[in-house]
Design an enzyme around this catalytic site. Sequence first.
Site, PDB file in Angstrom:
ATOM      1  CG  HIS A  88      -2.047   0.959   1.137  1.00 26.82           C
ATOM      2  ND1 HIS A  88      -3.366   0.575   1.100  1.00 26.82           N
ATOM      3  CD2 HIS A  88      -2.062   2.306   1.063  1.00 26.82           C
ATOM      4  CE1 HIS A  88      -4.145   1.645   1.019  1.00 26.82           C
ATOM      5  NE2 HIS A  88      -3.363   2.711   0.995  1.00 26.82           N
ATOM      6  CG  HIS A 132      -1.331   6.274  -2.074  1.00 28.51           C
ATOM      7  ND1 HIS A 132      -2.430   6.243  -2.905  1.00 28.51           N
ATOM      8  CD2 HIS A 132      -1.713   5.661  -0.922  1.00 28.51           C
ATOM      9  CE1 HIS A 132      -3.450   5.664  -2.275  1.00 28.51           C
ATOM     10  NE2 HIS A 132      -3.026   5.291  -1.071  1.00 28.51           N
ATOM     11  N   GLY A 136      -9.706   7.907  -1.942  1.00 28.27           N
ATOM     12  CA  GLY A 136     -10.282   9.237  -1.813  1.00 28.27           C
ATOM     13  C   GLY A 136     -11.117   9.384  -0.558  1.00 28.27           C
ATOM     14  CG  HIS A 176      -7.962   3.470   0.028  1.00 30.80           C
ATOM     15  ND1 HIS A 176      -7.428   3.043  -1.163  1.00 30.80           N
ATOM     16  CD2 HIS A 176      -6.963   4.123   0.688  1.00 30.80           C
ATOM     17  CE1 HIS A 176      -6.148   3.435  -1.235  1.00 30.80           C
ATOM     18  NE2 HIS A 176      -5.839   4.083  -0.121  1.00 30.80           N
ATOM     19  CD  GLU A 233      -7.455   6.207   5.473  1.00 31.37           C
ATOM     20  OE1 GLU A 233      -6.353   6.731   5.684  1.00 31.37           O
ATOM     21  OE2 GLU A 233      -7.915   6.040   4.316  1.00 31.37           O
ATOM     22  CG  ASP A 278      -1.234   5.464   3.186  1.00 31.02           C
ATOM     23  OD1 ASP A 278      -1.567   5.210   2.014  1.00 31.02           O
ATOM     24  OD2 ASP A 278      -1.991   6.045   3.981  1.00 31.02           O
TER      25      ASP A 278
END
Length: 359
Positions: free
Chosen positions: A19, A21, A177, A204, A207, A285
């Site tokens: 994971h 980005h 998002g 996702h 969270e 992340d």
Amino acid sequence: MPNNLLEELLHNLPKVDLHLHLDGSIRESTLWEIAAQQGIELPAARAEDLTPFMKVTGECGSLLEYLEKFDFVAGFLHQAEVLERIAYEVVEQAAEQNCRYIEVRFGPQLHRSEGLSCEEVIDAVLRGLRRGEADFGVIARGIAACLRHHSPHRNMEVIEAAAAFRERGLAAVDLAGPEAAFPAHLHRAVFEYAQLLDMPVTIHAGEAGGADNIHEAIVRLGASRIGHGVRLRENPNVLNLVRERQIVLEMCPLSNFQTKAMESWETYPIREYFDAGLKLTINTDNLTVSDTSLVKEYTVLIEKFGFTPSEIASLILNGVDAAFLPAADKERLRADFLQAFALLGLRPPAPPSSISAAG
């Protein structure tokens, strides 16, 4: 174990980051050079002065505040050569952490303001990942992310483009998002299409939203992995579903703390989930936004939750098993990791009877 020896051991562990980005992992020096090349003035006199704009240096009030760091870099990432460069450098950063396998996610629709198509964005990122593989020996795959605040039509474009690159390094699709404002059910048709195209799915969820979002992601959107999943325990039935189906949670401790996915470290459920037999993986992340590394993430688990190095090794093996790779590739990777762990004197649990079908 003394801190210096522990840090050395954690660095020497072979690692997996599932994971990660792309736009949250850009070096300040790279953004400085890109801005100079594009003639864009920056609100800083030196590259190192960009830190407040690109990194979370304390705590955020919410996920939305965390996401503001992405807004700062967004205007620079619309040229193919830039995307290729930052993808290449993400692989380089992974190699510096002794990471052997990474999956880098990015939103193709976020990089089109200067005329690139979704296909051209994906191709540029994958070129960078392949160059990084060749130069640094890290296996690198891409994940194309749909965005919750985009229309289903725009997200359908992402799915269709991603499917064309399935055999060329694009491993899966994602939905990312602002979770609280745009629930996953708005994109059911998009991910039904992904399933028809046989694209692996990670979503996702859990969270900034509750356990019901995790249920939706698994049952209706076809997710075999959940990004974060911190709030899973809010619904015991969903927790049991995740455990029974061996759905993998891609947990990112420092990011989860920064985005207020939990109230405090004392309420972070990672030890609870691990002891309950859930399939957890530990990830970064965003290397830059969270100012993190896998060593930092593992250190949090050891210092705040009492994880042992052998338990860390078992979490790393979960990452191997959950990789969006063919089963034979995962078996080879697992064998390599077990050999490396043995050389470090670690004895993680015996391998499961079968490799996860995520790939």
